[in-house]
Design an enzyme around this catalytic site. Sequence first.
Site: not given
Ligand code: S3P
Length: 436
Positions: A346, A166, A342, A94, A168, A315, A21
């Site tokens: 969780r 993070s 999340k 997110g 993201q 995750d 993903k």
């Molecule tokens: C993700 C980063 C993680 C993860 C999310 C996917 C990504 O989140 O929990 O399912 O694709 O960059 P965080 O950046 O909030 O830790």
Amino acid sequence: MRRVVRAAPNLRGEVQIPPDKSISHRAAILGALAAGESTFENFLASADCLATLDCLRSLGVDLRLEEDGILRVNGRGVEALGEPANVLDCGNSGTTMRLLCGLLAGRPFRSILTGDDSLRSRPMQRVAKPLATMGATVETHSRGTAPLAVHGGTLRAIDYLLPIPSAQVKSAILLAGLQATGLTTVREVSRSRDHTERMLIAMGAEVEIDAGRVSVRGEQGALRPHHMRIPGDVSSAAPWLIAGACHSDAELLLTGVGVNPTRTGVIDVLRAMGAQVDVLEERNQGGEPVADLRVASSRLRGVEVSGELIPRAVDELPLIALAATQAEGRTVVRDAGDLKVKESDRLAETARILSTLGARISATADGWVIEGPSRLQGATIETLGDHRLAVLAALAGSLAGGETAVEGAECVDVSYPGFWSVLEQTPTVERARRVG
Ligand code: S3P
């Protein structure tokens, strides 16, 4: 929709793991920034990734997802993005919202990003703040959540220490950094997933990576188109790894799984618990390591999970908690407070689900304490629309006595659209009967 799950006499066979993903999101976004057509085989057509494709289309990106899972993105560089005619709906995702925020921070127009109830309750200041320091205007709801109004502009580079690891937020800053003047640096105490960095490098960008920091130079021009087969998602391999290790008569081969070391915390934790997990035929796909994984029934013991392991298994922590309920002794998980924000809380919800099924688990401020082993007993479980909780409930049900009813089972489509049919096709066939 409700699904009923029952324990299986054995768990043997091969599972082809669905596409990653995180990498699918990045493929679509970085593909849009290239000059020319990129092709990504094995793109994950899950609800989250489709939200990213829709948002990119609204920004004027020319892309096509073919029936056979090939995503073609006809990139025209960041300058070709245009003001969207409508709000950008990120759904439950997110990753879509935070990465697009970074991308749009450098664009000279206004975009509104929103999402479903869960996404609109998640913290967005963590991305708004650094982007504002770079010179963008990012307005949040007064609660610090979406909807977000992003008005991009001329950006200056920053050197930023992530308060919480993070990927993201790191990726959002790097996407803004590509459009800023100067060298943008993101530092993190524990390393989060590095798919953005890897794909940027594969697409010819100048990226420097050093212990605990990643830097990108701005105004490098368009990226080179990229062609890759997206690896299987280790987060979607995790339920089968846990089921295989915990079941008393199991041997599973999981094929085509991404084994990027920033993602394989679940394998490390399982091995520390005494599980037999073999990594076979390691290979490279477009800059990402891939392997087949073999897991067999194992006697597990309790462990401590904390520190740098947390972002590498973030995750999978609810599933690790499930494994701990089947392990001898105490498992303590710490440093995982971010699980509260999340798709659901969780920390609390994992404790609720597993204790409803008879486990001895208590949530702490930043993790759980779990005493094992426990004999789980089927019950009805509400999943609150959180895909990882639905998978947790299904797997726990497959190890429990009696029947477990999983309510809201359809939310697995967010990350693993074929999940229920794989569960039905394993030798545990009749376990996952559809009843609603
Ligand atoms: C993700 C980063 C993680 C993860 C999310 C996917 C990504 O989140 O929990 O399912 O694709 O960059 P965080 O950046 O909030 O830790």
